[in-house]
Design a protein around this motif. Sequence first.
Motif, PDB file in Angstrom:
ATOM      1  N   THR A  61      57.682 -16.736 -36.263  1.00  0.00           N
ATOM      2  CA  THR A  61      56.604 -15.739 -36.314  1.00  0.00           C
ATOM      3  C   THR A  61      56.269 -15.150 -34.948  1.00  0.00           C
ATOM      4  O   THR A  61      55.358 -14.334 -34.851  1.00  0.00           O
ATOM      5  N   MET A  62      56.986 -15.548 -33.907  1.00  0.00           N
ATOM      6  CA  MET A  62      56.596 -15.176 -32.543  1.00  0.00           C
ATOM      7  C   MET A  62      57.503 -14.111 -31.915  1.00  0.00           C
ATOM      8  O   MET A  62      57.425 -13.871 -30.724  1.00  0.00           O
ATOM      9  N   HIS A  63      58.329 -13.455 -32.691  1.00  0.00           N
ATOM     10  CA  HIS A  63      59.345 -12.560 -32.129  1.00  0.00           C
ATOM     11  C   HIS A  63      59.119 -11.084 -32.469  1.00  0.00           C
ATOM     12  O   HIS A  63      59.968 -10.257 -32.169  1.00  0.00           O
ATOM     13  N   GLY A  64      58.020 -10.752 -33.082  1.00  0.00           N
ATOM     14  CA  GLY A  64      57.761  -9.363 -33.454  1.00  0.00           C
ATOM     15  C   GLY A  64      56.671  -9.307 -34.503  1.00  0.00           C
ATOM     16  O   GLY A  64      56.005 -10.306 -34.774  1.00  0.00           O
ATOM     17  N   GLY A  65      56.504  -8.147 -35.102  1.00  0.00           N
ATOM     18  CA  GLY A  65      55.456  -7.955 -36.097  1.00  0.00           C
ATOM     19  C   GLY A  65      55.866  -8.425 -37.482  1.00  0.00           C
ATOM     20  O   GLY A  65      56.936  -9.020 -37.658  1.00  0.00           O
ATOM     21  N   PRO A  66      55.031  -8.153 -38.462  1.00  0.00           N
ATOM     22  CA  PRO A  66      55.325  -8.564 -39.838  1.00  0.00           C
ATOM     23  C   PRO A  66      56.691  -8.113 -40.354  1.00  0.00           C
ATOM     24  O   PRO A  66      57.336  -8.859 -41.092  1.00  0.00           O
ATOM     25  N   GLY A  94      51.740 -17.741 -38.786  1.00  0.00           N
ATOM     26  CA  GLY A  94      51.494 -16.473 -38.121  1.00  0.00           C
ATOM     27  C   GLY A  94      50.035 -16.171 -37.838  1.00  0.00           C
ATOM     28  O   GLY A  94      49.733 -15.216 -37.126  1.00  0.00           O
ATOM     29  N   CYS A  95      49.124 -16.975 -38.353  1.00  0.00           N
ATOM     30  CA  CYS A  95      47.691 -16.679 -38.240  1.00  0.00           C
ATOM     31  C   CYS A  95      46.987 -17.556 -37.203  1.00  0.00           C
ATOM     32  O   CYS A  95      45.762 -17.532 -37.110  1.00  0.00           O
ATOM     33  N   VAL A 102      45.405 -12.699 -41.608  1.00  0.00           N
ATOM     34  CA  VAL A 102      45.886 -13.093 -42.936  1.00  0.00           C
ATOM     35  C   VAL A 102      46.323 -11.854 -43.717  1.00  0.00           C
ATOM     36  O   VAL A 102      47.348 -11.880 -44.411  1.00  0.00           O
ATOM     37  N   SER A 103      45.594 -10.762 -43.575  1.00  0.00           N
ATOM     38  CA  SER A 103      45.929  -9.534 -44.305  1.00  0.00           C
ATOM     39  C   SER A 103      47.283  -8.954 -43.898  1.00  0.00           C
ATOM     40  O   SER A 103      47.874  -8.187 -44.647  1.00  0.00           O
ATOM     41  N   GLN A 104      47.792  -9.335 -42.722  1.00  0.00           N
ATOM     42  CA  GLN A 104      49.108  -8.876 -42.277  1.00  0.00           C
ATOM     43  C   GLN A 104      50.232  -9.771 -42.792  1.00  0.00           C
ATOM     44  O   GLN A 104      51.337  -9.294 -43.060  1.00  0.00           O
ATOM     45  N   ILE A 105      49.963 -11.066 -42.898  1.00  0.00           N
ATOM     46  CA  ILE A 105      51.010 -12.040 -43.244  1.00  0.00           C
ATOM     47  C   ILE A 105      51.072 -12.338 -44.740  1.00  0.00           C
ATOM     48  O   ILE A 105      52.149 -12.439 -45.321  1.00  0.00           O
ATOM     49  N   ARG A 122      44.726 -20.916 -49.471  1.00  0.00           N
ATOM     50  CA  ARG A 122      43.747 -20.227 -50.320  1.00  0.00           C
ATOM     51  C   ARG A 122      43.548 -18.777 -49.886  1.00  0.00           C
ATOM     52  O   ARG A 122      43.539 -17.874 -50.717  1.00  0.00           O
ATOM     53  N   ASP A 123      43.404 -18.527 -48.576  1.00  0.00           N
ATOM     54  CA  ASP A 123      43.140 -17.152 -48.138  1.00  0.00           C
ATOM     55  C   ASP A 123      44.347 -16.234 -48.341  1.00  0.00           C
ATOM     56  O   ASP A 123      44.190 -15.045 -48.583  1.00  0.00           O
ATOM     57  N   PHE A 124      45.569 -16.765 -48.306  1.00  0.00           N
ATOM     58  CA  PHE A 124      46.749 -15.956 -48.629  1.00  0.00           C
ATOM     59  C   PHE A 124      46.670 -15.525 -50.104  1.00  0.00           C
ATOM     60  O   PHE A 124      46.906 -14.365 -50.432  1.00  0.00           O
TER      61      PHE A 124
END
Length: 130
Positions: A61-66, A94-95, A102-105, A122-124
């Motif tokens: 998760t550390m190499h770029g965006g979604p 990623g969060c 969370v809204s991105q992942i 739960r939030d996902f």
Amino acid sequence: MKRYEYTPDMISELAPGEIFVFGSNLQGMHGGGAAYIACRKFGAVMGHGVGMQGQCYAIPTMHGGPDAIAPYVDEFIDYARDHPDLCFLVTRIGCGIAGFAVSQIAPLFARALEVDNIVLPRDFVQVLRG
């Protein structure tokens, strides 16, 4: 095997057949967050940033965006579908250290809702189900 509605907030032990799914980096330097726990407790291997290792599954998760993370999530979902005997407990990848909302992942995991042996935070699930 225990059935979960959501991934527990804190995971300190795993039953046989349970897999800790965590956010990593491509280099597999598991120095913080869930990656550190994966390495210290569940068999994640330093230098391995992707896929199954020990009782874990690493998603970088550390190499770029979604958009850069999405192929690794898709690969994970396919892997889980092919291994129905295992229960995959997805952490809030990623969060944390990676810094995404969370809204991105969560949308990357939409297909996971159809896979019985993947358990999401739960939030996902709240984001995915609206």
